[in-house]
Structures are given as C-alpha cells and as structure tokens.
Design a protein around this motif. Sequence first.
Motif, short mmCIF file in Angstrom:
data_model
loop_
_atom_site.label_atom_id
_atom_site.label_comp_id
_atom_site.label_asym_id
_atom_site.label_seq_id
_atom_site.Cartn_x
_atom_site.Cartn_y
_atom_site.Cartn_z
N LEU A 80 8.05 66.94 57.30
CA LEU A 80 6.79 67.61 57.61
C LEU A 80 6.02 66.95 58.75
N PHE A 81 6.28 65.67 58.98
CA PHE A 81 5.42 64.94 59.90
C PHE A 81 6.14 64.24 61.04
N TRP A 82 7.43 63.89 60.86
CA TRP A 82 8.10 63.05 61.86
C TRP A 82 9.49 63.55 62.18
N LEU A 83 10.03 63.05 63.28
CA LEU A 83 11.40 63.36 63.67
C LEU A 83 12.39 62.71 62.71
N LYS A 84 13.57 63.29 62.60
CA LYS A 84 14.66 62.60 61.90
C LYS A 84 14.93 61.32 62.67
N SER A 85 14.90 60.17 61.98
CA SER A 85 14.95 58.90 62.70
C SER A 85 15.19 57.73 61.75
N GLN A 86 15.47 56.58 62.34
CA GLN A 86 15.50 55.32 61.63
C GLN A 86 14.11 54.69 61.79
N GLU A 87 13.63 54.01 60.75
CA GLU A 87 12.28 53.44 60.83
C GLU A 87 12.26 51.93 60.74
N PHE A 88 11.61 51.33 61.71
CA PHE A 88 11.20 49.93 61.70
C PHE A 88 9.79 49.96 61.12
N GLN A 89 9.68 49.60 59.84
CA GLN A 89 8.40 49.72 59.15
C GLN A 89 7.33 48.81 59.75
N ILE A 90 6.15 49.39 59.98
CA ILE A 90 4.96 48.63 60.36
C ILE A 90 3.92 48.95 59.30
N GLN A 91 3.81 48.08 58.33
CA GLN A 91 2.89 48.23 57.21
C GLN A 91 2.47 46.85 56.74
N GLU A 92 1.23 46.73 56.33
CA GLU A 92 0.72 45.42 55.91
C GLU A 92 1.65 44.78 54.87
N GLY A 93 2.15 43.60 55.19
CA GLY A 93 3.01 42.87 54.27
C GLY A 93 4.45 43.31 54.27
N ASP A 94 4.76 44.42 54.92
CA ASP A 94 6.12 44.97 54.90
C ASP A 94 6.70 45.16 56.30
N CYS A 95 6.10 44.52 57.27
CA CYS A 95 6.52 44.73 58.65
C CYS A 95 7.94 44.20 58.86
N GLY A 96 8.83 45.07 59.33
CA GLY A 96 10.23 44.71 59.52
C GLY A 96 11.16 45.39 58.54
N ASP A 97 10.59 46.05 57.50
CA ASP A 97 11.41 46.79 56.54
C ASP A 97 12.14 47.94 57.22
N PHE A 98 13.10 48.51 56.50
CA PHE A 98 13.79 49.72 56.96
C PHE A 98 13.48 50.88 56.03
N TRP A 99 13.29 52.06 56.63
CA TRP A 99 13.25 53.33 55.92
C TRP A 99 14.10 54.34 56.68
N GLY A 100 14.85 55.14 55.95
CA GLY A 100 15.56 56.25 56.57
C GLY A 100 14.69 57.49 56.49
N VAL A 101 14.43 58.13 57.63
CA VAL A 101 13.53 59.27 57.68
C VAL A 101 14.30 60.57 57.87
N ALA A 102 14.13 61.48 56.93
CA ALA A 102 14.64 62.85 57.04
C ALA A 102 16.16 62.93 57.11
N GLY A 103 16.84 62.06 56.37
CA GLY A 103 18.29 62.22 56.25
C GLY A 103 19.15 61.29 57.07
N THR A 104 18.56 60.22 57.62
CA THR A 104 19.38 59.26 58.36
C THR A 104 20.06 58.30 57.40
#
Length: 286
Positions: free
Chosen positions: A142-166
């Motif tokens: 709904l909000f972002w491209l299908k992509s790999q994520e380098f997380q930027i979040q307080e305390g979690d910077c550097g995490d991975f998330w798979g976005v939209a089927g990656t």
Amino acid sequence: MKTKYLVLSCMLMTFACKQAEKKDPDWNYLFNGDNLEQWDTYLGPSFGPDVSWENIESQPAIGHNNDSLGVFSMVDLDGTSVMRISGQVWGGIFTKGEFENYHLQLQFKWGSKKWYPREEPSDKRDSGLLYHGIGTHGENDLFWLKSQEFQIQEGDCGDFWGVAGTIIDVRAHMGKDSTYYYDPNAELLTFSEHSENGRNCKKYPDAEKPSGEWNTIDLFCFEGTSVHMVNGTVTMILNNSRHNAGDGKEIPLTKGKIELQSESAEVFYKDIKIRPIKSLPNTIKE
C-alpha cells in the motif's frame, strides 16, 4: 581597507572549504541540500483514529508527487540544508533512477514529532532505507515499492525487512526471544514473508547513536549481496537477493530504486550520495 579585504578573503576561503567538504567528486550526490530534483514522492492512504487498519485498503491513496501536506521538504537545521520527512502520512520519497552495484552513504537524525498510530512516548521512531525497489506503489504494498529494507528505527537500525514479497538469505540464529539475529558464524537462513523464518532479521551488533544525534549509514550492494553498516560498523551481510515473480518462480533482485520511508516519525536526512563499485571491500566480505 586592508582589514576589510582580509575579512572578505577569509569568508570566501571558508565558503570554498565548506563547498569542497560538501561535494566529493568521487560521489554522485542524490541530495546535498540543493534540491529534490532527483526524487519523486508517493503517499498512500491517509489514516487516523477514525479509520481502522482493517479498513485502510478501502481508502484512496494520495498518490505520486502529490504532497500538499509537505511531508517531504527541505529545511534548515543547525545551519545546514537537509531533507525533512515529517512522517505524517505513510509513503516514501524515491529516486527517479535505478542503481546496481553501488555504495550508498547518508546521514540521518530523528526529529521530535510523532504521528498516529505511533505517537505514544513508548513507540519507536521509524523510517527505513529501501533498496532494489521495483514495481508500482500500491501494486504489491500500500505504501512502498517491492524492495529490500535496511531498517532505520530507534534501537533497530541495521535490521532487515523484506517488503512486498522480496527474499534474501542471512546467516542468523534464533535468540531466546524467538527472534532471529544476524550471526556471521551461523548457517544461512532464508527470510521472506512466506518463509518459516519470517521476513525480519535483527542486526548485530547495535551501533546506533542516541536519538538526536546524526548517524551515518553505509549500504554496499554488489550482485546479489548487500552489506548494512551503521556508524562504521557492519551490522549484517545479506546474500542471494531475489523476489517472487508472481508465478512462484524466484528471480534475482539486484537493481532498482532507492526509497526513504515516511512512517509516523519526523526524520532528517543529509549528504545522500552514491558511487559505483566493482566488488565488495575485502574488509567486509564474509
């Protein structure tokens, strides 16, 4: 008169030095405080307390390059022109161009504003660096491209998330909290929304600075491998980047757009620059 000329000369030399520091010829600056010409924007459905998450898909998206709320802007912060993402509406600002085999570097700093549904003091401030972005906004997410994520979040910077089927493989082990953590000595595990391991892997170690300070992010992408680095520390190495083409067939995902998320928190970015690479640095290879 000589004193005036001396003062003027010093001012010009200071300005020249700052400009030299601002632009390094080895890099292509995607944003260095001048303008947002290399970027497009997308804002998804606007939601609040009167619109439940279950009903969000029925709401219309605000759309591409339609930012009357000023979610994405340039502001002066501590005497420097920076990119501001308000976080008021979920979406992203993404590059017009696509990139492959590169080293991306940027700096970020958290602001003070937070928005529904993460406006409480206990809610972490959240954004994210999405890479290898493909497809169309709203098509797979709904909000972002299908992509790999380098997380930027307080305390979690550097995490991975798979976005939209990656899909991606990371050396990781499960912690006592049933969460997977990056471990360069562990076996290679697959992470995706359909994997038994899930689509999130936590970084290791934690290298983020306290909120309110500038952090430097480095992302290396070469062929199917990517490296997440926070403030000079490798927090994760990821392998075999790919995605589901829609027919159950997995195909490589090594090229795409770069997107910065707007996700309920004010965040500032500066010195966003990229350069091509022919290999990963020897110091960060597994």
